[in-house]
Design an enzyme around this catalytic site. Structure first.
Site, PDB file in Angstrom:
ATOM      1  N   GLU A  16       1.387  -1.517   0.383  1.00  0.00           N
ATOM      2  CA  GLU A  16      -0.331   0.138   0.050  1.00  0.00           C
ATOM      3  C   GLU A  16       0.796   1.026  -0.393  1.00  0.00           C
ATOM      4  OE1 GLU A  16      -4.148  -1.856   2.337  1.00  0.00           O
ATOM      5  OE2 GLU A  16      -2.831  -0.745   3.131  1.00  0.00           O
ATOM      6  N   HIS A  21     -10.507  -0.035   1.167  1.00  0.00           N
ATOM      7  CA  HIS A  21     -10.322  -0.712   2.554  1.00  0.00           C
ATOM      8  C   HIS A  21     -11.712  -0.846   2.336  1.00  0.00           C
ATOM      9  CE1 HIS A  21      -6.630   1.116   2.598  1.00  0.00           C
ATOM     10  NE2 HIS A  21      -6.218  -0.195   4.216  1.00  0.00           N
TER      11      HIS A  21
END
Length: 226
Positions: free
Chosen positions: A138, A171
């Site tokens: 990420e 997310h």
């Protein structure tokens, strides 16, 4: 024939790699739950290792504006800001979470975190994916790659807003501003030192502490106040 990639080509390569890893669990669905979790964990770790290898292989030719313009480039600052960033990130998360739930009336819990803990309880090996593999990928994608691709056109701050928004959306948790401000904070850490390792340390450390805290609550049969 050149052997090294430009920052643009490297960024697109890492984004594509992340996409493959992110959707890899769908490939393992026909198998048992344990096999799917183990295979996903291995895929996440391999993805992170491959990104690290690509970073070092192309370090001389693929530098972002953040890395070129950074002032606090000493390894000392990378470590200090990285490790202090773990606790600052958790404070920011708690504050934004509290404000967001008060204003929106959303449930005082993170569905994303609860799902991850459930998977870890089923297969402890998945801890490696959530505390190491996932955060490393990420940071390379949402901080280094996305900011590296857009900063020249928008400036750092707009670029950080864009990458943080995408970081939150990916997310799929329902707490947009919590993940947005977390991503924005990691972007600031990256900008301060010009080292992606600064935000990686903070991100991995924060995820580790969150997982440990959630497991302690679970095994201690402790319920948080409503």
């Amino acid at each position: 024939m050149p052997t090294n990639l430009s920052i643009k080509k490297l960024s697109f390569t890492m984004i594509l790699l992340y996409g493959i890893v992110f959707f890899s669990p769908f490939l393992f669905k026909p198998f048992s739950r344990d096999i799917m979790i183990s295979a996903t964990t291995v895929t996440y770790i391999l993805g992170a290792v491959l990104m690290i290898w690509l970073y070092f292989k192309n370090k001389k030719t693929a530098n972002t504006l953040v890395e070129q313009e950074a002032k606090l480039t000493s390894p000392v600052f990378t470590l200090l800001l990285g490790f202090s960033g773990i606790f600052i990130a958790m404070i920011i998360q708690a504050i934004v979470f509290s404000i967001e739930t008060t204003i929106t009336g959303a449930k005082p819990s993170s569905e994303n975190t609860q799902n991850i803990i459930a998977v870890i309880l089923a297969n402890p090996l998945f801890i490696l994916a959530t505390t190491i593999g996932g955060p490393i990928m990420e940071e390379f994608v949402f901080r280094r790659s996305l900011i590296g691709l857009t900063e020249a056109y928008t400036g750092f701050w707009i670029s950080a807003i864009i990458s943080s928004s995408l970081f939150s959306v990916i997310h799929q948790d329902g707490h947009f501003f919590v993940y947005f401000f977390m991503g924005f904070f990691f972007a600031v850490l990256y900008k301060m030192t010009g080292k992606i390792w600064t935000s990686i340390i903070a991100h991995c450390g924060m995820n580790t502490l969150v997982v440990i805290a959630q497991l302690m609550l679970h095994y201690g049969n402790i319920e948080l106040p409503k």
